[in-house]
Scaffold this motif. Structure first.
Motif, PDB file in Angstrom:
ATOM      1  N   LEU A   1      -8.100 -29.353  -8.423  1.00 23.72           N
ATOM      2  CA  LEU A   1      -7.328 -29.394  -9.805  1.00 23.72           C
ATOM      3  C   LEU A   1      -6.696 -30.883 -10.068  1.00 23.72           C
ATOM      4  CD1 LEU A   1      -5.629 -26.196 -10.579  1.00 23.72           C
ATOM      5  CD2 LEU A   1      -7.957 -26.967 -11.404  1.00 23.72           C
ATOM      6  N   GLY A   2      -5.931 -31.476  -9.007  1.00 24.44           N
ATOM      7  CA  GLY A   2      -5.543 -32.782  -8.798  1.00 24.44           C
ATOM      8  C   GLY A   2      -6.697 -33.882  -9.140  1.00 24.44           C
ATOM      9  N   LEU A   3      -7.655 -33.522  -8.715  1.00 22.36           N
ATOM     10  CA  LEU A   3      -8.880 -34.531  -8.513  1.00 22.36           C
ATOM     11  C   LEU A   3      -9.851 -34.587  -9.778  1.00 22.36           C
ATOM     12  CD1 LEU A   3     -10.121 -33.976  -4.824  1.00 22.36           C
ATOM     13  CD2 LEU A   3      -8.650 -35.664  -5.870  1.00 22.36           C
ATOM     14  N   VAL A   4      -9.959 -33.056 -10.514  1.00 21.31           N
ATOM     15  CA  VAL A   4     -10.846 -33.137 -11.903  1.00 21.31           C
ATOM     16  C   VAL A   4     -10.090 -32.682 -12.867  1.00 21.31           C
ATOM     17  CG1 VAL A   4     -12.729 -32.713 -10.048  1.00 21.31           C
ATOM     18  CG2 VAL A   4     -11.402 -30.963 -11.125  1.00 21.31           C
ATOM     19  N   GLY A   5      -8.707 -32.342 -12.852  1.00 19.85           N
ATOM     20  CA  GLY A   5      -8.000 -31.677 -13.865  1.00 19.85           C
ATOM     21  C   GLY A   5      -7.671 -32.759 -14.849  1.00 19.85           C
ATOM     22  N   ASP A   6      -7.145 -32.509 -16.013  1.00 25.67           N
ATOM     23  CA  ASP A   6      -6.559 -33.426 -17.213  1.00 25.67           C
ATOM     24  C   ASP A   6      -5.233 -32.608 -17.406  1.00 25.67           C
ATOM     25  OD1 ASP A   6      -7.454 -30.891 -18.329  1.00 25.67           O
ATOM     26  OD2 ASP A   6      -8.980 -32.044 -19.549  1.00 25.67           O
ATOM     27  N   GLY A   7      -4.806 -33.179 -18.954  1.00 26.32           N
ATOM     28  CA  GLY A   7      -3.433 -32.950 -19.388  1.00 26.32           C
ATOM     29  C   GLY A   7      -3.458 -31.445 -19.646  1.00 26.32           C
ATOM     30  N   GLU A   8      -4.781 -30.926 -20.230  1.00 23.43           N
ATOM     31  CA  GLU A   8      -4.742 -29.452 -20.266  1.00 23.43           C
ATOM     32  C   GLU A   8      -4.760 -28.609 -19.163  1.00 23.43           C
ATOM     33  OE1 GLU A   8      -4.873 -25.725 -22.509  1.00 23.43           O
ATOM     34  OE2 GLU A   8      -4.537 -27.975 -23.149  1.00 23.43           O
ATOM     35  N   THR A   9      -5.116 -29.008 -17.997  1.00 26.01           N
ATOM     36  CA  THR A   9      -5.094 -28.353 -16.717  1.00 26.01           C
ATOM     37  C   THR A   9      -3.697 -28.211 -16.229  1.00 26.01           C
ATOM     38  OG1 THR A   9      -7.138 -29.177 -15.868  1.00 26.01           O
ATOM     39  CG2 THR A   9      -5.769 -28.339 -14.297  1.00 26.01           C
ATOM     40  N   VAL A  10      -2.752 -29.230 -16.643  1.00 27.11           N
ATOM     41  CA  VAL A  10      -1.316 -29.509 -16.259  1.00 27.11           C
ATOM     42  C   VAL A  10      -0.770 -28.464 -17.002  1.00 27.11           C
ATOM     43  CG1 VAL A  10       0.724 -30.738 -16.235  1.00 27.11           C
ATOM     44  CG2 VAL A  10      -1.229 -31.660 -15.436  1.00 27.11           C
ATOM     45  N   ARG A  11      -0.903 -28.255 -18.444  1.00 31.97           N
ATOM     46  CA  ARG A  11      -0.301 -27.235 -19.314  1.00 31.97           C
ATOM     47  C   ARG A  11      -0.649 -25.834 -19.040  1.00 31.97           C
ATOM     48  NH1 ARG A  11      -1.152 -31.858 -22.596  1.00 31.97           N
ATOM     49  NH2 ARG A  11      -3.186 -31.177 -23.083  1.00 31.97           N
ATOM     50  N   ARG A  12      -1.790 -25.699 -18.442  1.00 33.30           N
ATOM     51  CA  ARG A  12      -2.203 -24.353 -18.007  1.00 33.30           C
ATOM     52  C   ARG A  12      -1.392 -23.996 -16.657  1.00 33.30           C
ATOM     53  NH1 ARG A  12      -8.802 -24.547 -18.849  1.00 33.30           N
ATOM     54  NH2 ARG A  12      -8.859 -24.126 -21.014  1.00 33.30           N
ATOM     55  N   LEU A  13      -1.441 -24.877 -15.755  1.00 29.95           N
ATOM     56  CA  LEU A  13      -1.095 -24.669 -14.563  1.00 29.95           C
ATOM     57  C   LEU A  13       0.532 -24.560 -14.280  1.00 29.95           C
ATOM     58  CD1 LEU A  13      -1.975 -24.472 -11.355  1.00 29.95           C
ATOM     59  CD2 LEU A  13      -1.788 -27.022 -11.212  1.00 29.95           C
ATOM     60  N   THR A  14       1.107 -25.317 -15.164  1.00 29.49           N
ATOM     61  CA  THR A  14       2.736 -25.217 -15.202  1.00 29.49           C
ATOM     62  C   THR A  14       3.090 -23.734 -15.315  1.00 29.49           C
ATOM     63  OG1 THR A  14       2.864 -27.217 -16.259  1.00 29.49           O
ATOM     64  CG2 THR A  14       4.620 -25.992 -16.425  1.00 29.49           C
ATOM     65  N   PRO A  15       2.948 -22.771 -16.012  1.00 30.06           N
ATOM     66  CA  PRO A  15       3.432 -21.584 -15.940  1.00 30.06           C
ATOM     67  C   PRO A  15       2.942 -20.474 -14.803  1.00 30.06           C
ATOM     68  CG  PRO A  15       2.000 -21.620 -17.680  1.00 30.06           C
ATOM     69  CD  PRO A  15       1.950 -22.900 -17.406  1.00 30.06           C
ATOM     70  N   VAL A  16       1.747 -21.103 -14.157  1.00 31.92           N
ATOM     71  CA  VAL A  16       1.375 -20.295 -13.156  1.00 31.92           C
ATOM     72  C   VAL A  16       2.277 -20.519 -11.985  1.00 31.92           C
ATOM     73  CG1 VAL A  16      -0.752 -20.076 -11.646  1.00 31.92           C
ATOM     74  CG2 VAL A  16      -1.198 -20.288 -13.983  1.00 31.92           C
ATOM     75  N   ILE A  17       2.538 -22.058 -11.754  1.00 32.26           N
ATOM     76  CA  ILE A  17       3.280 -22.488 -10.646  1.00 32.26           C
ATOM     77  C   ILE A  17       4.830 -21.748 -10.878  1.00 32.26           C
ATOM     78  CG2 ILE A  17       4.540 -24.492  -9.640  1.00 32.26           C
ATOM     79  CD1 ILE A  17       1.794 -25.900  -9.934  1.00 32.26           C
ATOM     80  N   ARG A  18       5.337 -21.720 -11.859  1.00 27.82           N
ATOM     81  CA  ARG A  18       6.649 -21.081 -12.231  1.00 27.82           C
ATOM     82  C   ARG A  18       6.601 -19.580 -11.680  1.00 27.82           C
ATOM     83  NH1 ARG A  18       7.784 -24.283 -17.802  1.00 27.82           N
ATOM     84  NH2 ARG A  18       8.764 -26.332 -16.868  1.00 27.82           N
ATOM     85  N   ALA A  19       5.471 -18.926 -12.087  1.00 29.53           N
ATOM     86  CA  ALA A  19       5.658 -17.650 -11.636  1.00 29.53           C
ATOM     87  C   ALA A  19       5.435 -17.388 -10.410  1.00 29.53           C
ATOM     88  CB  ALA A  19       4.176 -16.882 -12.521  1.00 29.53           C
ATOM     89  N   TRP A  20       4.868 -18.112  -9.468  1.00 31.96           N
ATOM     90  CA  TRP A  20       4.595 -17.947  -7.945  1.00 31.96           C
ATOM     91  C   TRP A  20       6.033 -17.855  -7.387  1.00 31.96           C
ATOM     92  CZ3 TRP A  20       0.666 -22.740  -7.035  1.00 31.96           C
ATOM     93  CH2 TRP A  20      -0.449 -22.000  -7.247  1.00 31.96           C
ATOM     94  N   PRO A  21       6.207 -17.046  -6.429  1.00 34.14           N
ATOM     95  CA  PRO A  21       7.348 -16.895  -5.522  1.00 34.14           C
ATOM     96  C   PRO A  21       7.845 -17.703  -4.806  1.00 34.14           C
ATOM     97  CG  PRO A  21       5.568 -15.515  -4.570  1.00 34.14           C
ATOM     98  CD  PRO A  21       4.838 -16.352  -5.704  1.00 34.14           C
ATOM     99  N   GLY A  22       9.088 -18.129  -4.650  1.00 32.84           N
ATOM    100  CA  GLY A  22       9.558 -19.275  -3.930  1.00 32.84           C
ATOM    101  C   GLY A  22       8.700 -20.058  -3.020  1.00 32.84           C
TER     102      GLY A  22
END
Length: 71
Positions: free
Chosen positions: A50-71
């Motif tokens: 995702l860091g190689l092919v993603g864009d701003g929309e990828t970041v917006r989508r990924l942010t809540p996913v990362i926040r939901a991951w356990p510590g």
């Protein structure tokens, strides 16, 4: 083939030749498939790409996913 600190040379060619939005969508689809498969750690390339092919929309989508991951 790529590692965060050692990107495969072909990645640049793919990014140059593909539509950036379509490439980011493809990368997101790969990430979603990885998650549906249980997000196996040994296959974490689906996350790191995702860091190689993603864009701003990828970041917006990924942010809540990362926040939901356990510590």
């Amino acid at each position: 083939m790529s590692k965060p600190d050692d990107v495969y040379a072909g990645v640049r060619a793919v990014r140059d030749l593909c539509d950036p939005v379509s490439l980011a969508e493809f990368g997101w689809a790969l990430f979603r498939w990885w998650k549906l498969c249980g997000a196996p750690a040994k296959e974490n390339w689906a996350f790191t790409q995702l860091g190689l092919v993603g864009d701003g929309e990828t970041v917006r989508r990924l942010t809540p996913v990362i926040r939901a991951w356990p510590g």
